[in-house]
Structures are given as structure tokens and as C-alpha cells.
Motif scaffolding. Structure first.
Motif, PDB file in Angstrom:
ATOM      1  N   PHE A  90      23.743  40.733  25.584  1.00  0.00           N
ATOM      2  CA  PHE A  90      23.508  41.409  25.741  1.00  0.00           C
ATOM      3  C   PHE A  90      22.398  42.350  24.828  1.00  0.00           C
ATOM      4  CE2 PHE A  90      27.790  40.569  27.133  1.00  0.00           C
ATOM      5  CZ  PHE A  90      28.651  41.941  27.685  1.00  0.00           C
ATOM      6  N   TYR A 147      22.265  49.111  26.474  1.00  0.00           N
ATOM      7  CA  TYR A 147      22.036  47.455  26.616  1.00  0.00           C
ATOM      8  C   TYR A 147      21.831  46.611  27.840  1.00  0.00           C
ATOM      9  CZ  TYR A 147      23.966  47.445  22.379  1.00  0.00           C
ATOM     10  OH  TYR A 147      24.169  47.868  20.449  1.00  0.00           O
ATOM     11  N   VAL A 198      22.127  43.511  30.296  1.00  0.00           N
ATOM     12  CA  VAL A 198      22.585  43.012  30.290  1.00  0.00           C
ATOM     13  C   VAL A 198      22.534  41.941  31.589  1.00  0.00           C
ATOM     14  CG1 VAL A 198      25.307  41.618  30.621  1.00  0.00           C
ATOM     15  CG2 VAL A 198      25.004  44.397  29.586  1.00  0.00           C
ATOM     16  N   VAL A 248      32.422  47.207  30.734  1.00  0.00           N
ATOM     17  CA  VAL A 248      32.276  46.417  29.224  1.00  0.00           C
ATOM     18  C   VAL A 248      32.900  47.324  28.017  1.00  0.00           C
ATOM     19  CG1 VAL A 248      30.639  45.457  27.531  1.00  0.00           C
ATOM     20  CG2 VAL A 248      30.249  44.671  30.204  1.00  0.00           C
ATOM     21  N   LEU A 304      32.916  47.950  23.991  1.00  0.00           N
ATOM     22  CA  LEU A 304      31.997  47.469  22.832  1.00  0.00           C
ATOM     23  C   LEU A 304      32.317  47.679  21.735  1.00  0.00           C
ATOM     24  CD1 LEU A 304      29.395  46.269  21.040  1.00  0.00           C
ATOM     25  CD2 LEU A 304      27.993  48.525  21.701  1.00  0.00           C
ATOM     26  N   TRP A 351      32.353  42.019  22.628  1.00  0.00           N
ATOM     27  CA  TRP A 351      32.250  42.650  23.885  1.00  0.00           C
ATOM     28  C   TRP A 351      33.445  41.183  24.508  1.00  0.00           C
ATOM     29  CZ3 TRP A 351      28.078  45.826  23.898  1.00  0.00           C
ATOM     30  CH2 TRP A 351      27.059  45.288  23.761  1.00  0.00           C
ATOM     31  N   THR A 395      34.693  41.558  28.327  1.00  0.00           N
ATOM     32  CA  THR A 395      34.449  42.237  30.929  1.00  0.00           C
ATOM     33  C   THR A 395      35.400  41.997  31.187  1.00  0.00           C
ATOM     34  OG1 THR A 395      33.473  39.661  30.554  1.00  0.00           O
ATOM     35  CG2 THR A 395      32.272  41.117  30.188  1.00  0.00           C
TER      36      THR A 395
END
Length: 175
Positions: free
Chosen positions: A81, A90, A92, A111, A113, A162, A164
Motif C-alpha cells: 500500500f 492509496y 495497491v 480493503v 484501513l 490493512w 482485505t
């Protein structure tokens, strides 16, 4: 070929309406009633023929007992990131590994944050991107995408965490 008759009639009506005010006074209400009757008739025919329902000759909707590719069969490796411009975005990059027996076409990557200074996490935001990845069965491919989070302008999380999640996976059977 039958459309020629209504087209010629329409042109004649417009011509006579431009030439004679008496014809115009007669033609406007008659044409309005004819158009309204035509629309009602078209609606009745559409309803009678099953326009609101599916036809019996239509193929059945696509059903399958098991999705072609399960989320557990997709692995993301080497996710990086990088802060981008504007400051809330951001970039990725990473690699998607297809461990299934089917060819991967695309999937959604969500994602989240979080900012976790001193082990107290506060959610900054969540974003989802569609990843177009044409990955054959048993192969891997690099990908790149962008995520945007609603953090304050110029303020970067001090301890980003992070998370996911993969969803809406689409694939086709390998041949």
C-alpha cells in the motif's frame, strides 16, 4: 412496407394543418384521441402476450450448486500500500494466485484501513475495487488498483492496519 401508409398520412395531416386553420381545429382533438387509443391498445396487447412475465420458451436462469471459484482458492501475495495523490488515495500492488481448477476472470477486493497506535484501533475507512484479473487455473498474475479512504487531508495514519476481503469472484471452467 406498411409503415409507408402512416408516414404519408402523417405528412398529409401536417400539410393540411399548416394550410388551413379550420382543419387544424378539427385535426388536433381527433389525432389526440387516436393516439391515446393507440397507446391503450398497445398496452393491452403487451399485457395479453405476457410482456410482464417471462416466456415459457426462455432458457432457465443460470444455476450452479457450487461457485466456480471459492474465496479460499484465491490468494493475495505481496500486497503493498503506497500513499498516492490526493492524500486520501492509496495505490495497491500485489499478486493474485489462482489455486482453483477454473480460470479466474475478476473479483471484488474490499480493503479496510484502521489506524492502530498503541494497540487501539480506529477505523479510517473501507473501499472496494473491481480487480480484472484473467488468471488461468494454478497460475498467478500481478495486479494494481487504487483505494480511497476518508481520512483528513494531509494526515496519514500513524500505525496503519490493512484488512482485505475477496468477494464476487467470477470465473469460467478451464478447458
Amino acid at each position: 412496407m406498411i409503415w409507408i401508409f402512416p408516414a404519408v398520412a402523417g405528412l398529409l395531416i401536417v400539410y393540411f394543418a399548416m394550410r388551413s386553420s379550420r382543419f387544424r381545429r378539427f385535426a388536433e382533438p381527433v389525432l389526440s384521441i387516436l393516439v391515446a387509443l393507440g397507446l391503450v391498445l398497445a398496452f393491452v396487447v403487451w399485457m395479453r402476450e405476457g410482456g410482464a412475465e417471462s416466456n415459457d420458451n426462455d432458457p432457465p436462469p443460470f444455476t450452479q450448486n457450487r461457485p466456480v471459484i471459492l474465496p479460499e482458492e484465491i490468494a493475495l501475495e505481496g500486497l503493498q500500500f503506497t500513499r498516492n495523490r490526493p492524500d486520501t488515495s492509496y495505490r495497491v500492488t500485489g499478486t493474485v494466485l489462482n489455486r482453483s481448477a477454473a480460470n479466474l476472470t475478476n473479483f471484488n477486493l474490499t480493503v479496510t484501513l484502521e489506524d492502530c497506535p498503541n494497540d487501539t484501533c480506529k477505523t479510517v475507512g473501507e473501499d472496494t475495487a473491481l480487480i480484472l484479473a484473467r488468471v488461468p487455473a494454478g497460475r498467478e498474475q500481478a495486479f494494481e488498483t487504487f483505494f480511497t479512504f476518508p481520512n483528513r487531508f494531509g494526515t496519514e495514519p500513524s500505525a496503519p492496519k490493512w484488512t482485505t476481503q475477496i468477494s464476487n469472484i467470477r470465473g469460467v471452467a478451464a478447458q
